[in-house]
Design an enzyme around this catalytic site. Structure first.
Site, PDB file in Angstrom:
ATOM      1  N   SER A 154       0.853  -1.188   0.000  1.00 50.98           N
ATOM      2  CA  SER A 154       0.000   0.000   0.000  1.00 50.98           C
ATOM      3  C   SER A 154       0.886   1.234   0.000  1.00 50.98           C
ATOM      4  O   SER A 154       2.046   1.179   0.445  1.00 50.98           O
ATOM      5  CB  SER A 154      -0.901   0.010   1.239  1.00 50.98           C
ATOM      6  OG  SER A 154      -1.521   1.267   1.414  1.00 50.98           O
ATOM      7  N   TYR A 167      -1.565  -0.688  10.618  1.00 48.32           N
ATOM      8  CA  TYR A 167      -1.695  -0.970   9.187  1.00 48.32           C
ATOM      9  C   TYR A 167      -0.425  -0.577   8.438  1.00 48.32           C
ATOM     10  O   TYR A 167       0.091  -1.353   7.623  1.00 48.32           O
ATOM     11  CB  TYR A 167      -2.894  -0.210   8.626  1.00 48.32           C
ATOM     12  CG  TYR A 167      -3.148  -0.479   7.160  1.00 48.32           C
ATOM     13  CD1 TYR A 167      -3.768  -1.656   6.743  1.00 48.32           C
ATOM     14  CD2 TYR A 167      -2.778   0.443   6.191  1.00 48.32           C
ATOM     15  CE1 TYR A 167      -4.002  -1.909   5.410  1.00 48.32           C
ATOM     16  CE2 TYR A 167      -3.006   0.198   4.853  1.00 48.32           C
ATOM     17  CZ  TYR A 167      -3.620  -0.975   4.456  1.00 48.32           C
ATOM     18  OH  TYR A 167      -3.848  -1.228   3.132  1.00 48.32           O
TER      19      TYR A 167
END
Length: 265
Positions: A154, A167
């Site tokens: 990501s 995350y």
């Protein structure tokens, strides 16, 4: 004595995106970005086995006549990942492509993060990526397959965001793991790469609470192209990395972020 500089034979363009006869596994491949990846690989001719907790929209691909199958899979369970790899070989006779797409995106402020929350997220976003790659390479080596593994990281692995500590850490781990796996598996002709999507128009990202966070952080204003990605645009990048078009590419992370990382904040 073999010539170490001997190039691969030239291939015409029509063959470079043809995955006919190849078998691909896509974790979390029945919705969002994963569904787009499953569709794109199937369109390119691959046999696709989707490993996910629920079929969701995978039936659309099956009903459209693609060589797609679904296997109920909880990637947080190591046994499920091994069973998924075995199922690909049993159903389609091989294993050439593995896409570690499954992931979760819960956000908490630093004082709200407990050990169980951290462990549960990393079991899916990190451990399952490793175990998926481990299972895939084991079968690829046994079958003497010139395999390709793609891990979904990501932009958050490159740039921190508020309340993203758990995350962000997981996606940073995927980047480091991809490079290490690429080095370890290169001698077996198995390529390992990752993709870092930016903001993508998936159902999860369109949830009201995330839309509000994106508004507060001026996310669209920070993206050079001024819009979110469509899931199929991420899938196009995956197709590139698993196809012969990228036969000399391994150990890289491909940013598909619309120029978000060009912005200073």
């Amino acid at each position: 004595m073999s010539n170490p500089y001997q190039a691969l034979p030239y291939r015409p363009f029509a063959e470079l995106l043809d995955l006919s006869g190849k078998t691909a596994v896509v974790t979390g491949g029945s919705s969002g970005i994963g569904l787009a990846i499953s569709r794109r690989l199937a369109e390119a001719g691959a046999n696709v086995l989707i490993g996910s907790l629920a079929p969701e929209r995978s039936d659309e691909l099956i009903e459209a006549g693609y060589a797609v199958a679904f296997e109920a899979t909880d990637v947080s369970q190591p046994g499920d990942i091994e069973r998924l790899a075995n199922a690909a070989i049993e159903r389609f006779g091989g294993l050439d492509i593995w896409v570690n797409n499954a992931g979760v995106y819960p956000l908490k402020a630093i004082d709200e993060i407990e050990a169980n929350f951290w462990d549960a997220l990393h079991a899916i976003n990190v451990r399952a990526v490793f175990l998926g790659a481990q299972a895939a390479q084991r079968h690829m080596r046994r079958l003497n397959s010139a395999g390709a593994i793609v891990n979904l990281s990501s932009i958050c692995g490159h740039r921190p965001m508020a309340n993203h500590c758990t995350y962000d850490a997981s996606k940073g781990a995927v980047l480091a793991m991809t490079r290490s796996l690429a080095k370890d598996l290169s001698s077996f002709n198995i390529r390992v790469n990752s993709i870092s999507p930016g903001l993508t128009a998936t159902p999860g990202n369109l949830a009201p609470e995330l839309l509000e966070q994106h508004r507060q952080n001026n996310v669209l204003g920070n993206i050079a192209l001024g819009r979110a990605a469509e899931p199929w645009e991420i899938a196009n990048a995956v197709l590139f990395l698993v196809s012969p078009l990228s036969s000399y590419v391994t150990g890289v992370d491909l940013l598909v972020d619309g120029g978000w990382l060009l912005h200073g904040s």
